[in-house]
Design a protein around this motif. Structure first.
Motif, short mmCIF file in Angstrom:
data_model
loop_
_atom_site.label_atom_id
_atom_site.label_comp_id
_atom_site.label_asym_id
_atom_site.label_seq_id
_atom_site.Cartn_x
_atom_site.Cartn_y
_atom_site.Cartn_z
N LEU A 11 0.83 -1.20 0.00
CA LEU A 11 0.00 0.00 0.00
C LEU A 11 0.86 1.25 0.00
O LEU A 11 1.85 1.34 0.74
CB LEU A 11 -0.92 0.03 1.22
N VAL A 12 0.47 2.24 -0.81
CA VAL A 12 1.10 3.56 -0.82
C VAL A 12 -0.02 4.59 -0.73
O VAL A 12 -0.91 4.61 -1.58
CB VAL A 12 1.93 3.80 -2.09
N PHE A 13 0.04 5.45 0.29
CA PHE A 13 -0.97 6.48 0.48
C PHE A 13 -0.43 7.84 0.05
O PHE A 13 0.76 8.00 -0.21
CB PHE A 13 -1.43 6.52 1.94
N GLN A 14 -1.32 8.84 0.02
CA GLN A 14 -0.91 10.14 -0.53
C GLN A 14 0.16 10.83 0.29
O GLN A 14 0.96 11.59 -0.25
CB GLN A 14 -2.13 11.05 -0.70
N ASP A 15 0.20 10.57 1.61
CA ASP A 15 1.22 11.22 2.43
C ASP A 15 2.42 10.31 2.71
O ASP A 15 3.30 10.66 3.48
CB ASP A 15 0.62 11.70 3.75
N GLY A 16 2.45 9.14 2.07
CA GLY A 16 3.59 8.24 2.21
C GLY A 16 3.60 7.44 3.50
O GLY A 16 3.97 6.28 3.52
N GLN A 17 3.23 8.09 4.63
CA GLN A 17 3.21 7.46 5.95
C GLN A 17 4.52 6.76 6.26
O GLN A 17 4.56 5.59 6.67
CB GLN A 17 2.01 6.49 6.05
N GLN A 23 10.14 11.74 -0.69
CA GLN A 23 9.46 10.90 0.30
C GLN A 23 8.50 9.91 -0.37
O GLN A 23 8.41 8.75 0.04
CB GLN A 23 8.70 11.79 1.28
N GLN A 24 7.80 10.36 -1.42
CA GLN A 24 6.90 9.44 -2.11
C GLN A 24 7.68 8.34 -2.83
O GLN A 24 7.20 7.21 -2.95
CB GLN A 24 6.02 10.20 -3.10
N LEU A 34 1.41 16.61 -3.69
CA LEU A 34 2.52 17.34 -4.30
C LEU A 34 2.01 18.49 -5.15
O LEU A 34 0.86 18.49 -5.59
CB LEU A 34 3.35 16.38 -5.17
N ASP A 35 2.87 19.49 -5.39
CA ASP A 35 2.47 20.57 -6.27
C ASP A 35 2.38 20.07 -7.71
O ASP A 35 2.92 19.02 -8.05
CB ASP A 35 3.44 21.76 -6.17
N ARG A 36 1.65 20.82 -8.55
CA ARG A 36 1.31 20.32 -9.89
C ARG A 36 2.54 19.96 -10.72
O ARG A 36 2.58 18.90 -11.34
CB ARG A 36 0.45 21.35 -10.65
N ALA A 37 3.53 20.83 -10.75
CA ALA A 37 4.71 20.56 -11.60
C ALA A 37 5.40 19.27 -11.15
O ALA A 37 5.78 18.43 -11.98
CB ALA A 37 5.67 21.74 -11.55
#
Length: 335
Positions: A78-84, A138-139, A163-166
């Motif tokens: 599992l990989v979540f949006q904040d990495g955890q 981190q991701q 993360l930011d768009r770029a």
């Protein structure tokens, strides 16, 4: 090896979150669950992981029902949006965590960590503190940690949305390459069209707890299943077949994205600019068609989006000529 969802429904009390979902993910395939916030895609992912119990239906792996299999025994990463990530461990400690839990020998563990850090572009980062890394780094560590035990299925829940768009756009390309180089079987949840189409071999579009279309990215983008899917995929204007034939030369119900009409001094359509807004790589226009065809009839009445080049864009009130770009035209319901 394959994942299959058969009639999966999830309810929270009287509220249905997921309704009668059927979906398959083949070995080595990346499938994206694409939909707006609140449509049930993360709930469906958590059900696959074993974090939510379905109200009905079955999650199977190679035909075996996983209903009695706890999260830690499913062999899924599992990989979540904040990495955890674990802030008290260095990069190597984070990546090696699953290997330690499996009691992999130190030498083999270190070799696997080095191999994965090379894969994600972080070679030599073993002793770096994760709190010193950028969001994108981190991701990458989170992805390496998930891949380390060689999971049979990788589950990614909005992995780039923090993360930011770029950076998100750049990392999506890298993530697509990493998944393919690792030969990963993956199910990815995202609300971002570009991310889904960059990462996935097939895209499953969700709305209100149901999957409304599944297909290769190009097919979904060019031929949305219905008007709601077309609007979610950026078609701001929908034309009936007769209007579409008169405006864009396609005798079918179509959805028009902003790029369907572009300023062109030699274009066949004439319009007045009502509004304009600068974007990163183009100028977005709102226009009203003003030219008339033989017999005094306009091709199609109403307001349309269009695009112009950044250099010397038209002003509000200007008359412009427009050409049709069929890459911005989606044919609805053609499957």
């Amino acid at each position: 090896m394959s994942l299959r969802l058969n009639g999966i429904s999830v309810r929270y009390g009287d509220v249905p979150a997921v309704s009668e979902v059927d979906l398959a993910v083949g070995g080595g395939e990346v499938v994206a669950l694409l939909g707006p916030s609140g449509c049930g895609k993360s709930t469906l992912l958590r059900t696959v992981a074993g974090l939510e119990a379905p109200s009905a239906g079955a999650v199977t792996w190679d035909g075996a029902d996983l209903a009695g299999t706890p999260v830690h025994r499913r062999g899924f990463g599992l990989v979540f949006q904040d990495g955890q990530l674990f802030p008290h461990r260095d990069v190597a400690g984070n990546v090696a965590f699953g290997l330690r839990m499996r009691r992999v020998e130190r030498e083999e563990r270190d070799k696997r960590v080095a191999e994965l850090l090379e894969l994600v572009g972080l070679a030599g980062y073993q002793r770096r503190r994760v709190t010193e890394l950028s969001g994108g780094e981190q991701q990458r560590v989170a992805l390496a940690r998930a891949l380390a035990p060689r999971p049979r299925l990788l589950l990614l829940d909005e992995p780039l949305s923090a993360l930011d768009r770029a950076l998100r756009e750049a990392l999506a390309v890298d993530l697509a390459r990493l998944l393919r180089e690792a030969g990963a079987t993956a199910l990815v949840v995202t609300h971002d069209h570009d991310e889904a189409f960059t990462l996935a071999d097939r895209v499953a579009v969700m709305r209100a707890g149901r999957i409304h279309q599944v297909g290769p990215p190009a097919e979904v983008w060019q031929s949305p299943a219905d008007v709601e899917v077309a609007r979610f995929l950026g078609c701001g204007r929908v034309l009936a077949a007769r209007e579409a034939e008169r405006l864009v030369g396609v005798a079918a119900r179509v959805g028009l994205r902003a790029t369907a009409l572009r300023t062109d001094p030699d274009g066949p359509l004439e319009a007045e600019v009502l509004e304009r807004a600068h974007r990163r790589d183009h100028v977005r226009l709102l226009v009203r068609l003003t030219d008339e065809r033989p017999g005094g009839e306009q091709p199609v009445a109403g307001e349309f989006e269009a695009v112009a080049a950044i250099a010397d864009p038209p002003e509000v009130g200007d008359a412009v000529r427009l050409a049709v770009d069929l890459d911005g035209v989606a044919v609805i319901g053609r499957r």
